[in-house]
Design a protein around this motif. Structure first.
Motif, PDB file in Angstrom:
ATOM      1  N   CYS A  30       4.817   3.863   4.713  1.00  0.00           N
ATOM      2  CA  CYS A  30       3.901   4.378   5.634  1.00  0.00           C
ATOM      3  C   CYS A  30       4.393   5.715   6.384  1.00  0.00           C
ATOM      4  O   CYS A  30       5.563   5.569   6.600  1.00  0.00           O
ATOM      5  CB  CYS A  30       3.185   3.324   6.658  1.00  0.00           C
ATOM      6  N   GLY A  33       0.688   8.464  11.338  1.00  0.00           N
ATOM      7  CA  GLY A  33      -0.855   8.614  11.223  1.00  0.00           C
ATOM      8  C   GLY A  33      -1.488   8.221   9.948  1.00  0.00           C
ATOM      9  O   GLY A  33      -2.704   8.232  10.160  1.00  0.00           O
ATOM     10  N   ASP A  34      -0.759   7.327   9.137  1.00  0.00           N
ATOM     11  CA  ASP A  34      -1.642   6.643   8.356  1.00  0.00           C
ATOM     12  C   ASP A  34      -2.291   5.555   8.864  1.00  0.00           C
ATOM     13  O   ASP A  34      -1.899   4.913   9.522  1.00  0.00           O
ATOM     14  CB  ASP A  34      -0.614   6.092   7.044  1.00  0.00           C
ATOM     15  N   LEU A  35      -3.649   5.497   8.349  1.00  0.00           N
ATOM     16  CA  LEU A  35      -4.652   4.492   8.698  1.00  0.00           C
ATOM     17  C   LEU A  35      -3.864   3.169   8.383  1.00  0.00           C
ATOM     18  O   LEU A  35      -3.388   2.938   7.273  1.00  0.00           O
ATOM     19  CB  LEU A  35      -6.029   4.392   8.441  1.00  0.00           C
ATOM     20  N   VAL A  36      -4.045   2.151   9.302  1.00  0.00           N
ATOM     21  CA  VAL A  36      -3.925   0.701   9.068  1.00  0.00           C
ATOM     22  C   VAL A  36      -4.871  -0.002   9.670  1.00  0.00           C
ATOM     23  O   VAL A  36      -5.795   0.501  10.400  1.00  0.00           O
ATOM     24  CB  VAL A  36      -2.483   0.201   9.882  1.00  0.00           C
ATOM     25  N   GLU A  37      -5.227  -1.352   9.052  1.00  0.00           N
ATOM     26  CA  GLU A  37      -6.302  -2.312   9.413  1.00  0.00           C
ATOM     27  C   GLU A  37      -5.675  -3.292  10.042  1.00  0.00           C
ATOM     28  O   GLU A  37      -4.734  -3.879   9.895  1.00  0.00           O
ATOM     29  CB  GLU A  37      -6.986  -2.489   8.043  1.00  0.00           C
ATOM     30  N   SER A  55      -1.701  -2.151   5.693  1.00  0.00           N
ATOM     31  CA  SER A  55      -1.868  -0.786   5.258  1.00  0.00           C
ATOM     32  C   SER A  55      -2.850  -0.334   4.733  1.00  0.00           C
ATOM     33  O   SER A  55      -3.559  -1.115   4.243  1.00  0.00           O
ATOM     34  CB  SER A  55      -0.372  -0.522   4.233  1.00  0.00           C
ATOM     35  N   ASP A  56      -3.019   0.884   4.392  1.00  0.00           N
ATOM     36  CA  ASP A  56      -4.169   1.603   3.636  1.00  0.00           C
ATOM     37  C   ASP A  56      -4.261   1.037   2.303  1.00  0.00           C
ATOM     38  O   ASP A  56      -5.032   1.421   1.406  1.00  0.00           O
ATOM     39  CB  ASP A  56      -4.204   3.083   3.853  1.00  0.00           C
ATOM     40  N   THR A  82      -9.413   1.538  16.239  1.00  0.00           N
ATOM     41  CA  THR A  82      -8.921   2.117  14.982  1.00  0.00           C
ATOM     42  C   THR A  82      -7.297   2.270  15.336  1.00  0.00           C
ATOM     43  O   THR A  82      -6.806   2.383  16.355  1.00  0.00           O
ATOM     44  CB  THR A  82      -9.486   3.748  15.090  1.00  0.00           C
ATOM     45  N   ALA A  83      -6.538   2.057  14.378  1.00  0.00           N
ATOM     46  CA  ALA A  83      -5.032   1.977  14.326  1.00  0.00           C
ATOM     47  C   ALA A  83      -4.314   2.806  13.192  1.00  0.00           C
ATOM     48  O   ALA A  83      -4.866   2.803  12.048  1.00  0.00           O
ATOM     49  CB  ALA A  83      -4.524   0.458  14.066  1.00  0.00           C
ATOM     50  N   VAL A  84      -3.265   3.451  13.584  1.00  0.00           N
ATOM     51  CA  VAL A  84      -2.440   4.171  12.681  1.00  0.00           C
ATOM     52  C   VAL A  84      -1.020   3.607  12.970  1.00  0.00           C
ATOM     53  O   VAL A  84      -0.563   3.213  13.905  1.00  0.00           O
ATOM     54  CB  VAL A  84      -2.630   5.654  13.007  1.00  0.00           C
ATOM     55  N   LEU A 103      -9.701   8.165  16.601  1.00  0.00           N
ATOM     56  CA  LEU A 103      -8.352   8.004  16.088  1.00  0.00           C
ATOM     57  C   LEU A 103      -7.485   8.131  17.360  1.00  0.00           C
ATOM     58  O   LEU A 103      -7.623   8.912  18.041  1.00  0.00           O
ATOM     59  CB  LEU A 103      -8.066   9.325  15.121  1.00  0.00           C
TER      60      LEU A 103
END
Length: 146
Positions: A30, A33-37, A55-56, A82-84, A103
């Motif tokens: 990762c 700044g990568d989006l995570v759920e 992870s995305d 929202t999480a990164v 974001l």
């Protein structure tokens, strides 16, 4: 509190998928700044407040800590979260969460040149240790006038 940083716990445990994917390796893949759920896990046998982090790519990274999970889970039910991925630091990994649908903002990275001072117990002694059996020559020569 609309934005917070929290650690990812459990990154050294294997995932329960068929390939037993490696959480630490997924964290290392990762980028900041990568989006995570974030997924609530009310049926988790160990903690009904558990919040899993994915992870995305759909691979689990770990969980939100048990101390923060009730607060984050409650806020997730009330508002969009929202999480990164924020960063790997030492042996741990961190995410940044923002409530309200926008974001999260990442803090500026710490330059490699700037390092924190070592912990107090690791610092060298401030004054030399006196050893009564050591030889300390007089810089000005003998005092008896020879």
């Amino acid at each position: 509190m609309d934005e917070l940083t929290t650690s990812i716990v459990g990154i050294d445990f294997p995932n329960e998928d068929a390939s037993k994917s490696n959480r630490r390796m997924e964290c290392m893949m990762c980028a900041p700044g990568d989006l995570v759920e974030l997924r609530l896990e009310p049926t988790n046998p160990f903690d009904s407040n558990a919040v899993a982090i994915f992870s995305d790519r759909g691979t689990q990274l770990g969980y939100v800590s048990a101390e923060r999970a009730p607060l984050i889970g409650k806020r997730m039910k009330e508002d969009d979260a929202t999480a990164v991925f924020q960063a790997m630091h030492g042996n741990g990994a961190y995410i940044r969460i923002r409530f309200g649908g926008e974001l999260p903002t990442l803090p500026p990275p710490v330059p490699d040149g700037e390092k924190r001072p070592p912990p107090r117990q690791m610092r060298p002694a401030q004054r030399p240790v006196y050893d009564p059996h050591a030889f300390y020559p007089d810089d000005e020569g003998p005092e008896f006038g020879a």
